[in-house]
Design an enzyme around this catalytic site. Structure first.
Site, PDB file in Angstrom:
ATOM      1  N   LYS A 178       3.734   9.186   8.708  1.00 50.86           N
ATOM      2  CA  LYS A 178       3.261   8.568   9.963  1.00 50.86           C
ATOM      3  C   LYS A 178       4.188   8.897  11.142  1.00 50.86           C
ATOM      4  O   LYS A 178       4.157  10.013  11.621  1.00 50.86           O
ATOM      5  CB  LYS A 178       3.102   7.057   9.780  1.00 50.86           C
ATOM      6  CG  LYS A 178       2.005   6.751   8.728  1.00 50.86           C
ATOM      7  CD  LYS A 178       1.445   5.377   8.891  1.00 50.86           C
ATOM      8  CE  LYS A 178       0.611   4.932   7.727  1.00 50.86           C
ATOM      9  NZ  LYS A 178      -0.814   5.022   7.898  1.00 50.86           N
ATOM     10  N   TYR A 219       0.841  -1.195   0.000  1.00 52.53           N
ATOM     11  CA  TYR A 219       0.000   0.000   0.000  1.00 52.53           C
ATOM     12  C   TYR A 219       0.875   1.243   0.000  1.00 52.53           C
ATOM     13  O   TYR A 219       1.826   1.338   0.787  1.00 52.53           O
ATOM     14  CB  TYR A 219      -0.910   0.006   1.241  1.00 52.53           C
ATOM     15  CG  TYR A 219      -1.870   1.168   1.261  1.00 52.53           C
ATOM     16  CD1 TYR A 219      -2.984   1.182   0.429  1.00 52.53           C
ATOM     17  CD2 TYR A 219      -1.663   2.262   2.094  1.00 52.53           C
ATOM     18  CE1 TYR A 219      -3.861   2.258   0.427  1.00 52.53           C
ATOM     19  CE2 TYR A 219      -2.536   3.338   2.105  1.00 52.53           C
ATOM     20  CZ  TYR A 219      -3.633   3.330   1.269  1.00 52.53           C
ATOM     21  OH  TYR A 219      -4.506   4.391   1.272  1.00 52.53           O
ATOM     22  N   ASP A 253       9.141   2.611   0.377  1.00 48.75           N
ATOM     23  CA  ASP A 253       8.077   3.294   1.100  1.00 48.75           C
ATOM     24  C   ASP A 253       8.205   2.890   2.567  1.00 48.75           C
ATOM     25  O   ASP A 253       7.819   1.793   2.951  1.00 48.75           O
ATOM     26  CB  ASP A 253       6.715   2.874   0.516  1.00 48.75           C
ATOM     27  CG  ASP A 253       5.556   3.520   1.251  1.00 48.75           C
ATOM     28  OD1 ASP A 253       5.746   3.963   2.395  1.00 48.75           O
ATOM     29  OD2 ASP A 253       4.440   3.546   0.692  1.00 48.75           O
TER      30      ASP A 253
HETATM   31  N1  PMP Z   1       2.545   4.077   2.397  1.00 47.79           N
HETATM   32  C1  PMP Z   1       2.283   3.184   3.358  1.00 47.79           C
HETATM   33  C2  PMP Z   1       3.208   2.015   3.537  1.00 47.79           C
HETATM   34  C3  PMP Z   1       1.177   3.347   4.182  1.00 47.79           C
HETATM   35  O1  PMP Z   1       0.909   2.420   5.115  1.00 47.79           O
HETATM   36  C4  PMP Z   1       0.341   4.481   3.993  1.00 47.79           C
HETATM   37  C5  PMP Z   1      -0.884   4.725   4.866  1.00 47.79           C
HETATM   38  N2  PMP Z   1      -1.413   3.655   5.510  1.00 47.79           N
HETATM   39  C6  PMP Z   1       0.659   5.386   2.990  1.00 47.79           C
HETATM   40  C7  PMP Z   1       1.764   5.163   2.199  1.00 47.79           C
HETATM   41  C8  PMP Z   1      -0.187   6.600   2.737  1.00 47.79           C
HETATM   42  O2  PMP Z   1      -0.030   7.519   3.756  1.00 47.79           O
HETATM   43  P1  PMP Z   1      -1.175   8.617   4.047  1.00 47.79           P
HETATM   44  O3  PMP Z   1      -2.361   7.868   4.542  1.00 47.79           O
HETATM   45  O4  PMP Z   1      -0.525   9.508   5.076  1.00 47.79           O
HETATM   46  O5  PMP Z   1      -1.429   9.342   2.782  1.00 47.79           O
END
Ligand code: PMP
Length: 450
Positions: A285, A160, A257
């Site tokens: 995060k 994700y 990521d």
């Molecule tokens: N990358 C990863 C690995 C994530 O877990 C998330 C959110 N769960 C995101 C990107 C997207 O981040 P945001 O919700 O702050 O846009």
């Protein structure tokens, strides 16, 4: 139990369970009239017996508008590394707020943060600012495309990367496609042109080779280096190095990521643990300590397209003083507490994972708990060990959803999909209370699924 918001008649048992949550239920009923699904992020609508409506949060605890207290393992979906409202972060943010929140100009905190991050993260030489993980992923992809002059990206099944179009496909929870074709997130959502995104199977070098063969002109390979959204398991020995080598051979930008793993697993993120470094890394995060903050960090030759080249990275809220103050406080705390912080997180998380595993075994339930540092993934009846997304997708999500519902009514807040975060504010007492509730929850759930 069924969805209490749609069921007209409740049994006595349901009424008893729902009685303490009447405030949340009434709120959700009104909110659904004016907010899509009644929630600000659709994942939150899945919570049963009702999505919770919160009044406040502190440390490892949440208090809802009915006055119920919960031990929290949702962790705001990852950011709450130090727990909710951690004092050093709050102090830094409040001090900053008095001096200004958003300047439309540079301020000292930006440089402090950039230099700290470059010091801490193995592959970071230069940074760019953003506010959320999705935005920062967008920034990283744009840098990769500009740096290579190519358009296509490779993404992995179940990983994700946020809600932006090029990566909001082949999502966690969707069945594996077993091929390079992306799966739309829903039947109504358009896929990017087939020429833009190729989907591969992670931890599988052959699948990646096939994806590279299928597409010339690949700008970037983006992955969660430890796929917390797709099962929480480690790469096979040598796999990441083979991806690194492929990227070097084909001039492809490797993007990690680390929106979840960054600062959560180690001061230098997953790349510090794994020993393989990307060209670009995305952080969000945890780095914001509960405030919107995200960063892209990269090697100078790749970042130079934005530093000296024609690519312009822009955004009104980039480098906003509040997010920067929170991030600086978080990084200061990490440097001050050093390895002790991560040992504590590991210790508490291992105790939790051990307790859940033992209780499940004692109840005869086929539940496995994948734990890496302070991240846990509960899996029901998986074909262990999980090493691919296919393995993860074989686990039955329904018993874990039922467990989350039972836990919620016993004062433990978890995500229905079984991804739990431990914070530095969780105590061993919290774990004991959680284990006692989990034993009761298993007792309720096991007869339906064993
Ligand atoms: N990358 C990863 C690995 C994530 O877990 C998330 C959110 N769960 C995101 C990107 C997207 O981040 P945001 O919700 O702050 O846009």
């Amino acid at each position: 139990m069924g969805n209490p918001m749609t069921a007209e008649a409740h049994s006595d048992h349901e009424r008893e369970v729902l009685a303490p949550l009447t405030g949340s239920q009434a709120y959700m009923h009104r909110a659904r009239g004016v907010i899509a699904r009644g929630v600000a992020s659709a994942f939150r609508a899945a919570s049963r017996p009702t999505p919770l409506v919160l009044d406040r949060a502190s440390g490892s605890r949440l208090i809802d508008i009915d006055g119920n207290s919960f031990i929290d393992y949702v962790g705001a979906y990852g950011p709450a590394l130090l727990g909710h409202n951690a004092a050093p972060i709050l102090r830094s943010v409040l001090e900053q707020a008095e001096r200004g929140t958003l300047f439309g100009a540079q301020h000292r905190g930006e440089l402090e943060l950039a230099e700290r991050l470059v010091e801490m993260v193995p592959s970071a030489e230069m940074v760019a600012f953003a506010n959320t993980g999705s935005e920062a992923v967008h920034t990283a992809l744009r840098i990769a495309k500009a740096a290579t002059g190519r358009q296509r990206i490779i993404k992995f099944e179940g990983h994700y990367h946020g809600w932006i179009d090029p990566v909001y496909l082949s999502l966690p929870g969707q069945p594996p496609a077993g091929g390079p074709l992306p799966r739309p997130a829903s039947p109504l959502e358009a896929l990017p042109p087939a020429s833009d995104v190729i989907v591969a199977r992670w931890n599988d070098s052959d699948s990646l080779l096939a994806a590279i063969d299928a597409g010339t002109s690949i700008a970037a390979i983006i992955m969660e280096p430890i796929p917390c959204n797709a099962g929480t398991f480690m790469p096979e020995p040598g796999y990441l190095q083979s991806v690194r080598d492929l990227c070097d051979r084909h001039g492809i930008v490797l993007i990690f990521d680390e929106v979840i793993t960054g600062f959560r697993l180690a001061p230098g993120g997953a790349q510090e643990i794994l020993g393989v470094t990307p060209d670009l890394t995305v952080f969000a995060k945890a780095i914001g300590g509960g405030f919107p903050m995200a960063m892209v960090a990269g090697r100078k030759p790749v970042m130079s397209v934005a530093a000296e080249g024609p690519l312009q990275l822009v955004g009104t809220y980039n480098g906003n003083a509040i997010g920067v103050a929170a991030a600086n406080a978080l990084l200061a705390e990490i440097r001050e507490r050093g390895s002790e912080l991560y040992q504590q997180l590991d210790h508490v998380a291992a105790r939790l994972a051990g307790a859940l595993t033992d209780l499940a075994a004692a109840a005869g339930c086929p539940l496995a708990v994948n734990q890496i540092g302070s991240v846990l993934q509960l899996l029901w009846d998986p074909s262990l060990p999980v090493r691919t997304y296919d393995d993860f997708a074989r686990a039955d999500p329904r018993p874990v959803e039922d467990l989350a519902e039972q836990l919620l009514t016993r004062g433990i807040y978890t995500r229905p999909r079984g991804l739990w975060y431990v914070s530095a504010a969780h105590s061993l007492d919290d774990i004991d209370v959680t284990a006692a509730a989990f034993e009761q929850a298993l007792h309720e759930v096991a007869p339906s699924w064993n």
